[in-house]
Enzyme design. Structure first.
Site, PDB file in Angstrom:
ATOM      1  CD  GLN A   1      -8.825 -34.593   0.165  1.00  0.00           C
ATOM      2  OE1 GLN A   1      -8.763 -33.693   1.016  1.00  0.00           O
ATOM      3  NE2 GLN A   1      -9.626 -35.640   0.330  1.00  0.00           N
TER       4      GLN A   1
ATOM      5  CE1 TYR B   1      -5.557 -46.419   2.740  1.00  0.00           C
ATOM      6  CE2 TYR B   1      -4.845 -43.962   2.450  1.00  0.00           C
ATOM      7  CZ  TYR B   1      -4.736 -45.317   3.174  1.00  0.00           C
ATOM      8  OH  TYR B   1      -3.676 -45.640   3.787  1.00  0.00           O
ATOM      9  CD  GLU B   2      -8.844 -42.498   4.827  1.00  0.00           C
ATOM     10  OE1 GLU B   2      -9.919 -41.578   4.993  1.00  0.00           O
ATOM     11  OE2 GLU B   2      -8.697 -43.470   5.268  1.00  0.00           O
ATOM     12  N   GLY B   3     -10.806 -39.949   0.146  1.00  0.00           N
ATOM     13  CA  GLY B   3     -10.977 -38.871  -0.502  1.00  0.00           C
ATOM     14  C   GLY B   3     -10.085 -38.861  -1.647  1.00  0.00           C
TER      15      GLY B   3
ATOM     16  NE  ARG C   1     -10.904 -36.350   3.314  1.00  0.00           N
ATOM     17  CZ  ARG C   1     -11.913 -35.734   3.181  1.00  0.00           C
ATOM     18  NH1 ARG C   1     -12.086 -34.557   3.691  1.00  0.00           N
ATOM     19  NH2 ARG C   1     -12.759 -36.173   2.499  1.00  0.00           N
TER      20      ARG C   1
END
Length: 593
Positions: free
Chosen positions: A445, A438-440, A297
């Protein structure tokens, strides 16, 4: 000739004058290093990025990937660059010497990635993922797993991935269906993973997948998830590559950008022949994987900033050379370079401030993470652990979104040419878009920031942030040139904290209304941090300007005053919108959309 541009003077100002990163060498782990060694590392990383990776960016875009017979062939030069990247020590620069690392401060991995992502985002994802996967094994694996896989991943012989997402379990990992069946000293793995970056390629002889799966019979939900090491090719007792491990790439995605980075769908155990090894504790897989996920992230924010940086510098070079139009104030005769047009200068100053602010935000967060990892156990270490936890979702979401916007404004500076492939900015824009996804996603977040990060450890994370930013404001509130802006920042910080407290209460009483405004609240935090980091640089620059005139240092002051004056009013308006009672977001009928 490549397109990657970096202003090393800006980089070194943050590292040396703002953060004084040589202080890290006073920590026990780095006691054999000094600031000159770190300076040399930065210089060599920039040279590697320019000389080795920059040429790959255009090659990757024009050649692309070839997918045939379940295998991916990468563009020319990628395989050689991956091996050299590992052999030269860049993959494991911040890891311990024991398994082939270089032993540099943890923050230097972020600094190195700044240049490598800026030079070729598609490529640098491969060694970055490999580093993360190897470090995960290094942290939680058995000695046998570590000895078998980690050295070869660190030196570029083998590659690595993280395998989380499934067709019916995207961000909701509790719903994953990949299953591990116990069999002797290993497990049989069965399942499908999608959206796996660099999940299949020909850069290395083996790809070591870190796979989340549920052991057969273990509880449903996230508490029943375990972590497994699943190599594409089995490894013989002597460490050599053996037979295939029933891990098959069933396809790669056709994407807007990152055309040289394969995003794969992987089938594990379709023929009942996929073997995996438990990494860490049973049912603690998600907790273990968060080490890699949080690093990923932060690197997503680094990627957004890095592409914004080179996009801005490419736009700057263009507007200095492009002759068009007359000076509207009549200061020069004939047509002038478009850098003299006020609206172009507005865009340049906005980009300059945002790139410098993001880089400072990220480097500062990386510096804090080093202290969180290497200080002795105690209150001070806990303070930096809390800061690192707090900054992670902000760096990821704010810098990925803002990086895309900077690329967009850089394109605007070039006019119609910016939209054409004659210049690299249209590729930066396309490549940067994925960072918010991506990555959440950035919405996830924001709920993490305004939810969990506001409450864990009795609010210790936000209290650590408050201590740092208020300490800066108190120390410089009477600054002769910048004091009025610093006092303004302090006032907005107080309002931000008040709104955060109100939203914390609303999360309990009206969670749907709360969740409707977490993303604007995250943006407010990002803007406040940007103002803080830019003003901090301006204070340092103003001190230098007392001794000598300098366009460089004057630029640090001007970018801060411009950004603060034009941003804080927007921040206040955003905060007020977070408190509005209107429920249109939730109450509008589905059929009305």
């Amino acid at each position: 000739m490549g397109h990657f541009k970096i202003n090393s003077k800006d980089v070194m100002f943050i590292l040396k004058e703002q953060l004084q990163y040589g202080r890290l060498c006073k920590l026990d782990r780095y006691s054999d290093q000094n600031e000159k060694v770190l300076d040399l590392l930065v210089k060599e990383a920039i040279e590697f990025a320019k000389g080795v990776l920059d040429p790959l960016n255009e090659v990757g875009e024009t050649e692309g990937l070839k997918f045939e017979n379940n295998q991916v062939k990468c563009p020319p030069g990628f395989k050689e660059a991956f091996k050299k990247y590992g052999e030269d020590g860049w993959t494991a620069a911040a890891r311990d010497l024991e398994h082939g690392g270089q032993g540099f401060p943890h923050m230097m991995r972020i600094v190195i990635n700044d240049f490598m992502y800026g030079a070729c985002q598609s490529f640098n994802m491969a060694p970055s993922l490999t580093h993360g996967a190897a470090h995960l094994i290094e942290s939680f694996g058995t000695k046998a797993l570590i000895d078998t896989y980690v050295p070869k991943m660190f030196d570029g012989t083998w590659a690595g991935t993280m395998c989380l997402t499934e067709p019916n379990a995207g961000s909701n990992l509790a719903a994953l269906e990949t299953t591990a069946y116990p069999e002797g000293d290993h497990y049989k793995i069965k399942g499908t993973k999608i959206f796996i970056s660099w999940g299949e390629h020909d850069l290395a002889d083996n790809i070591v997948h870190l796979v989340l799966a549920r052991i057969d019979g273990e509880p449903e939900g996230v508490r029943g998830i375990s972590l497994f090491v699943v190599p594409k090719m089995r490894v013989n007792a002597d460490g050599s590559v053996g037979e295939p491990n029933d891990v098959v790439c069933t396809g790669i995605e056709e994407k807007l950008g990152l055309h040289a980075s394969p995003t794969a769908a992987l089938s594990f155990g379709a023929k009942d022949g996929c073997i995996g090894y438990l990494c860490g504790e049973k049912n603690k897989g998600l907790a273990h994987m968060f080490q890699m996920m949080n690093a990923a992230r932060i690197n997503t924010g680094v990627s957004g900033m890095a592409m914004a940086s080179t996009a801005y510098l490419n736009a700057l070079a263009y507007v200095k050379d492009r002759i068009q139009g007359r000076d509207i104030a009549g200061r020069q005769k004939g047509e002038v370079a478009i850098i003299h047009h006020p609206d172009v200068r507005r865009m340049l100053l906005w980009m300059k401030a945002n790139v410098d602010g993001m880089r400072s935000m990220i480097y500062t967060g990386a510096f804090w993470s080093d202290l969180a990892l290497e200080l002795p156990e105690g209150e001070e270490r806990g303070h930096y652990e809390n800061l690192t936890d707090f900054m992670t979702p902000i760096i990821k979401a704010y810098c990925s979104d803002l990086g895309f916007r900077v690329c967009e404004i850089a394109m605007q500076c070039l006019g119609g040419y910016g939209y054409c492939r004659d210049y690299p900015i249209e590729q930066y824009l396309r490549d940067a878009k994925i960072m918010s996804l991506y990555e959440g996603t950035n919405g996830i977040q924001s709920t993490d920031l305004m939810g969990r990060k506001m409450t864990i450890r009795d609010g210790a994370c936000v209290k650590a942030f408050q201590k740092e930013i208020e300490g800066f404001c108190e120390a410089h509130r009477e600054h002769p040139e910048l004091g009025d802006r610093i006092r303004a920042l302090y006032g907005v910080v107080q309002r931000l904290l008040e709104v955060s407290e109100d939203m914390k209460q609303r999360q309990k009483s009206d969670p749907l209304q709360w969740a409707s405004y977490t993303y604007p609240a995250l943006l407010a935090y990002g803007e406040v941090i940007m103002c803080w980091r830019l003003l901090d640089m301006a204070v340092i620059a103003a001190e230098t300007l007392k001794k000598k005139k300098s366009d460089f240092y004057q630029g640090k002051v001007f970018q801060a005053t411009y950004y603060v004056d034009t941003t804080l009013p927007h921040t206040l308006a955003t905060l007020e919108s977070c408190l509005r009672p209107g429920r249109e977001v939730m109450d509008i009928p589905d059929g009305a959309f």
